[in-house]
Design an enzyme around this catalytic site. Structure first.
Site, PDB file in Angstrom:
ATOM      1  N   GLY A 131      -4.606 -26.721 -16.931  1.00  0.00           N
ATOM      2  CA  GLY A 131      -5.893 -27.395 -16.803  1.00  0.00           C
ATOM      3  C   GLY A 131      -6.173 -28.243 -18.021  1.00  0.00           C
ATOM      4  N   GLY A 174      -9.676 -30.246 -19.876  1.00  0.00           N
ATOM      5  CA  GLY A 174     -11.110 -30.474 -19.751  1.00  0.00           C
ATOM      6  C   GLY A 174     -11.649 -31.180 -20.963  1.00  0.00           C
ATOM      7  N   ALA A 175     -12.980 -31.203 -21.038  1.00  0.00           N
ATOM      8  CA  ALA A 175     -13.631 -31.918 -22.123  1.00  0.00           C
ATOM      9  C   ALA A 175     -13.277 -31.301 -23.461  1.00  0.00           C
ATOM     10  CB  ALA A 175     -15.127 -31.869 -21.916  1.00  0.00           C
ATOM     11  N   GLY A 187     -10.424 -29.465 -24.244  1.00  0.00           N
ATOM     12  CA  GLY A 187      -9.025 -29.346 -24.630  1.00  0.00           C
ATOM     13  C   GLY A 187      -8.165 -28.996 -23.435  1.00  0.00           C
ATOM     14  N   ASP A 216     -22.307 -27.711 -19.323  1.00  0.00           N
ATOM     15  CA  ASP A 216     -21.306 -28.405 -18.514  1.00  0.00           C
ATOM     16  C   ASP A 216     -20.949 -27.578 -17.277  1.00  0.00           C
ATOM     17  OD1 ASP A 216     -19.683 -30.481 -17.786  1.00  0.00           O
ATOM     18  OD2 ASP A 216     -18.043 -29.969 -19.144  1.00  0.00           O
TER      19      ASP A 216
END
Ligand SMILES: *[C@@H]1O[C@H](CO)[C@@H](O)[C@H](O)[C@H]1NC(C)=O
Ligand SMILES: *[C@@H]1O[C@H](CO)[C@@H](O)[C@H](O)[C@H]1NC(C)=O
Ligand SMILES: *[C@@H]1O[C@H](CO)[C@@H](O)[C@H](O)[C@H]1NC(C)=O
Ligand SMILES: *[C@@H]1O[C@H](CO)[C@@H](O)[C@H](O)[C@H]1NC(C)=O
Ligand SMILES: *[C@@H]1O[C@H](CO)[C@@H](O)[C@H](O)[C@H]1NC(C)=O
Ligand SMILES: *[C@@H]1O[C@H](CO)[C@@H](O)[C@H](O)[C@H]1NC(C)=O
Ligand SMILES: *[C@@H]1O[C@H](CO)[C@@H](O)[C@H](O)[C@H]1NC(C)=O
Ligand SMILES: *[C@@H]1O[C@H](CO)[C@@H](O)[C@H](O)[C@H]1NC(C)=O
Length: 818
Positions: free
Chosen positions: A539, A541-542, A544, A656
């Site tokens: 995965g 994401g914002a 890392g 988030d």
């Protein structure tokens, strides 16, 4: 001249001593010949292996005057670690005790009066003995003239096996009874019905109870030279018992695997050349949670009873790195102050006169309840009230003479909205902390503190202590100022010393576990190793990138390792603080943090691994998840957020919330991830410098305005996501034209009374119009542009569970923005 003679004498003396010492050492390390003996009196003399790694000799039992065990231990490790005992149940007493290699080929242990206490059995009848030797593997052997082993200690293991040792069909390990000493305990590792298992034994007859852990099928349990534990299966191929990467550096460490006195089989290592003091570290252990193990088996099989967990009765067990930490619940104290594993006793003894003939208590006003979160004693209730309110639960336990504790399930938090009250009597068994049991509270019935004085049954030791404190205070208050000054100084000094010692204790523990939070510290190397060099990305994401990994130790088979690529400068302290906050969260709807790394420029977080990936792939994937599953997920997320907002020690705003940040475990329970990270990435709490956190489409409008940001931003994002969960579509889908923006479209459908349009082609949802309308109304309340109008997550949870009616929501949009 005189000086020179003196000098010479001195040197000669040194040389002479050295020669003697060398001779002694040589003797100790060579073969043991027939007739050689050791006495318990020669404190430092033992038969050592050629490399000096292991020693065979008399082990002094500390704290027991002149009691000795014939034993094998690591000779180069300062903390005495015994791997084998000859006379484990029968220590010899007296310094004149002696062990001799007899001409008959037996090792014979005698006490000072010459009485034989132990003798090594012989495999081969009366073969002629050549010599005996302590080998570098830790095996002590007696060798015959034709060089076969007449006897070896490896064939008679006690509680430990070593590399190159194996257990066969008849072999077994038996734990010790307590942390120190050698006495026979109650846990066994043995071959049973085709596989190697762990079981408890009846200590009186030695008969095994049903096993509580199965290592696998096969007739040999092998600990190979490189430290790997394996069981060869029927076709001869080796099956690894511990994960292959559990053993880091074969040649640099000593390994041992011990069946610990609390029933856990643990693989340990110790650096051969420790720089700056070594210690035994845990590489792997089974079962993973000894505190829960018996309860789990009972829950799945419904048949076995195993007594209680290793903390004993009336105690609460929580594993720390596999090892149980036992505590007494309120109103109880340790049976034995020096042994936390012996169980707890109630602080007051009940009289026969305490109970009326009908089972009610005679003096209910003497008792009160002390609450404790998460504590539970599964499967030991004698009465269950359902449904029950908190008041009914308290009353019932208070009046019932037998009731020692009641476990209350809070109706407002439980899945089905009804409360339950489980009543338990003494002795309480299998006590544990169930950190997932957020809807439960244990109510311990204890004697009121003022009631104690009227009841003589209470132990009067604590009263004595109190009297002493009063006495000291009296002295302080009643004497001169000068005296007081010195007394205070003395007390301050004592406190200072105590604190210093404590501090020293903490720093000298080379444990890698963060004492305050249960969150483990990892080095960057550990994690590089665990993720196979950050190979499998799962995965991004914002914050890392997330990699799949496998930890050697027994916590989890798989973990998710998140490498943070941005964080505030000089945020080291901030990082630790946040990790601590995250580590203290325990909720079944939150992804659990297992550990972290903050080494040089690296910041990584290690989470439990979630089998079923993220909600976004589930929701927007090929197969539409069932309506019931979606309802369950929505309410799970609401509970998790309620916990973050209101119930953990420090309020956490997620910032988030979106389907990518909701993960699903193997039973599709929703777990919120990435919480607590928003703070780490913000330079400051004022938004002007922050820029906008969160993801387009889910972001609350106040981020763009000049209003303060609060927990209500999460409520907004939750509302958007709830609409996605209802409709199984993304919040923005450009090609859907007039339905492109989900919030607008949903409100339109709602206000026009055409809510079925939202769930076209979804029969299940369409047939459940009541629930559908309820969810939709909740979602519209959540996406109100005015933060104040949005309900709290607790209210949302209650609405989703049907505990409160959902009023009709107003239009969520402010006029100037539509
Ligand atoms: C021990 O004795 C055996 C047989 O006599 C011999 O082969 C071996 O080298 C001896 N070992 C040592 C260390 O003296
Ligand atoms: C050594 O002697 C024992 C008993 O005397 C016998 O059982 C064994 O087979 C012999 N071994 C060898 C290698 O001769
Ligand atoms: C041994 O295991 C088999 C199958 O695994 C089982 O059917 C049998 O009942 C077991 N026997 C005993 C004595 O536990
Ligand atoms: C052991 O073998 C039995 C059948 O003989 C099988 O049912 C069981 O699953 C096996 N256990 C393990 C741990 O492999
Ligand atoms: C021990 O087992 C491991 C894993 O199967 C293997 O890599 C290693 O070579 C084995 N060591 C020895 C000495 O057999
Ligand atoms: C041996 O058995 C294991 C599983 O029991 C299997 O994975 C392996 O392929 C077998 N090996 C051979 C050579 O048959
Ligand atoms: C054991 O548990 C108690 C109570 O929960 C706690 O105060 C204590 O620190 C724990 N011990 C360790 C070694 O963590
Ligand atoms: C209190 O202590 C005294 C002496 O120490 C003892 O005689 C008495 O039995 C104790 N009372 C109780 C209730 O334990």
């Amino acid at each position: 001249m005189i000086l020179s003679v003196l000098f010479h004498n001195h040197v000669l003396q040194i040389i002479f001593t050295a020669i003697l010492w060398i001779l002694a050492t040589v003797e100790a390390q060579g073969n043991v010949s027939v007739g050689d003996s050791l006495s318990a009196n020669d404190k430092n003399l033992a038969w050592q292996s050629p490399s000096g790694d292991f020693a065979f000799g008399f082990h002094y039992i500390s704290g027991e005057k002149d009691k000795f065990l014939l034993a094998i231990w690591y000779a180069k490790i300062p903390e005495r670690t015994v791997v084998w005992f000859a006379n484990r149940d029968n220590p010899v007493i007296g310094r004149e005790s002696k062990v001799e290699l007899a001409a008959s080929g037996h090792l014979v242990l005698t006490d000072p009066s010459g009485k034989e206490l132990w003798r090594s059995p012989s495999f081969t009848g009366d073969s002629e003995v050549s010599h005996a030797a302590m080998l570098d593997t830790g095996n002590f052997v007696i060798v015959s003239r034709n060089l076969t082993n007449i006897w070896e200690s490896f064939k008679y293991p006690t509680d430990t096996i070593l590399p190159e040792q194996e257990l066969g069909v008849g072999g077994y390990l038996l734990s010790t009874l307590a942390e120190t000493g050698s006495g026979k305990g109650k846990y066994q590792l043995r071959f049973s019905n085709g596989s190697f298992v762990l079981n408890q034994i009846d200590v009186f007859t030695g008969k095994p109870y049903e096993d509580y852990f199965d290592f696998g099928n096969g007739s040999r349990f092998v600990f190979n030279k490189s430290g790997h534990i394996q069981i060869p299966n029927s076709n001869g191929s080796l099956v690894e018992v511990a994960p292959i990467n559990a053993v880091p550096k074969p040649d640099l460490n000593y390994y041992r695997a011990t069946l610990d006195f609390y029933g856990v089989f643990t693989l340990y290592s110790y650096p051969r050349n420790p720089s700056g003091g070594g210690s035994w570290s845990v590489l792997w252990f089974r079962p993973r949670n000894i505190c829960r193990r018996f309860v789990d088996i009972m829950a799945t099989s419904g048949r076995a009873t195993f007594g209680t967990n290793p903390c004993g009765y009336n105690s609460i067990c929580e594993p720390i790195n596999g090892r149980p930490n036992c505590t007494c619940p309120p109103g109880f104290s340790f049976l034995d102050d020096n042994n936390q594993y012996a169980g707890c006793k109630q602080d007051y003894a009940s009289y026969p006169g305490d109970c009326n003939p009908d089972g009610s208590t005679t003096g209910e006003d003497r008792f009160e309840f002390k609450e404790m979160s998460f504590a539970d004693f599964p499967f030991s209730d004698y009465g269950v009230l359902q449904p029950a309110t908190e008041l009914e639960c308290r009353q019932s336990c208070l009046l019932d003479c037998s009731c020692a504790v009641a476990i209350l399930q809070d109706p407002t938090l439980s899945q089905d909205g009804t409360g339950t009250c489980w009543k338990k009597k003494l002795p309480l068994s299998n006590g544990l902390f169930d950190r997932d049991g957020v809807d439960r509270t244990a109510l311990f019935k204890v004697l009121k503190s003022d009631a104690s004085r009227t009841k003589p049954a209470r132990s009067n030791r604590s009263d004595e202590n109190r009297n002493q404190v009063i006495l000291i205070l009296g002295v302080l208050l009643g004497t001169s100022a000068v005296f007081n000054f010195f007394s205070l100084a003395a007390i301050a000094l004592i406190f200072f010393c105590l604190f210093r010692r404590r501090f020293h204790d903490i720093t000298s523990v080379r444990s890698r576990r963060n004492l305050e939070t249960n969150v483990q510290f990892f080095t960057y190397k550990d994690l590089e190793h665990a993720t196979n060099g950050f190979k499998e990305e799962i995965g991004r994401g914002a914050f890392g990138t997330v990699y799949k990994g496998e930890l050697p130790s027994g916590f989890e088979d798989h973990v998710a390792v998140k490498k943070l690529d941005k964080f505030i400068q000089d945020g080291e302290r901030e990082f630790k603080t946040e990790v601590k906050v995250i580590g203290q969260t325990h909720h079944k709807n939150l992804v659990r943090l297992i550990g972290y790394c903050d080494e040089a420029e690296h910041r990584l977080l290690v989470y439990e691994f979630m089998e079923n990936g993220s909600l976004s792939s589930f929701l927007f994937g090929v197969l539409r998840p069932s309506w019931q599953q979606r309802l369950h997920i929505a309410s799970g997320i609401a509970k998790g957020l309620t916990y973050l907002h209101e119930e953990c020690s420090k309020q956490i705003i997620h910032c988030d919330i979106k389907p990518q940040n909701i993960l699903l475990d193997e039973s599709f329970t929703a777990k919120i991830s990435d919480f607590g990270l928003a703070k780490l990435l913000m330079n400051n709490k004022t938004r002007t410098q922050t820029g906008i956190r969160g993801t387009k489409g889910y972001v609350a409008p106040e981020w763009f305005r000049n209003t303060p940001v609060s927990v209500k931003v999460d409520v907004y994002s939750f509302g958007v996501m709830l609409l996605e969960i209802i409709c199984c579509r993304r919040c923005v889908e450009v090609e859907m034209e007039e339905a492109a923006i989900l919030t607008e479209w949903a409100f339109q459908c709602y206000s026009e009374g055409m809510i079925e349009k939202l769930v076209e082609h979804d029969e299940e949802a369409a047939n459940d119009v009541g629930k559908l309308e309820m969810l939709l109304k909740v979602a519209i309340w959540c996406v109100q542009e005015v933060p104040m109008l949005r309900p709290s997550m607790r209210t949302v949870t209650m609405m989703l569970e049907g505990a409160v009616q959902v009023p009709n929501p107003p239009c969520p949009f402010l006029l100037d923005t539509v």
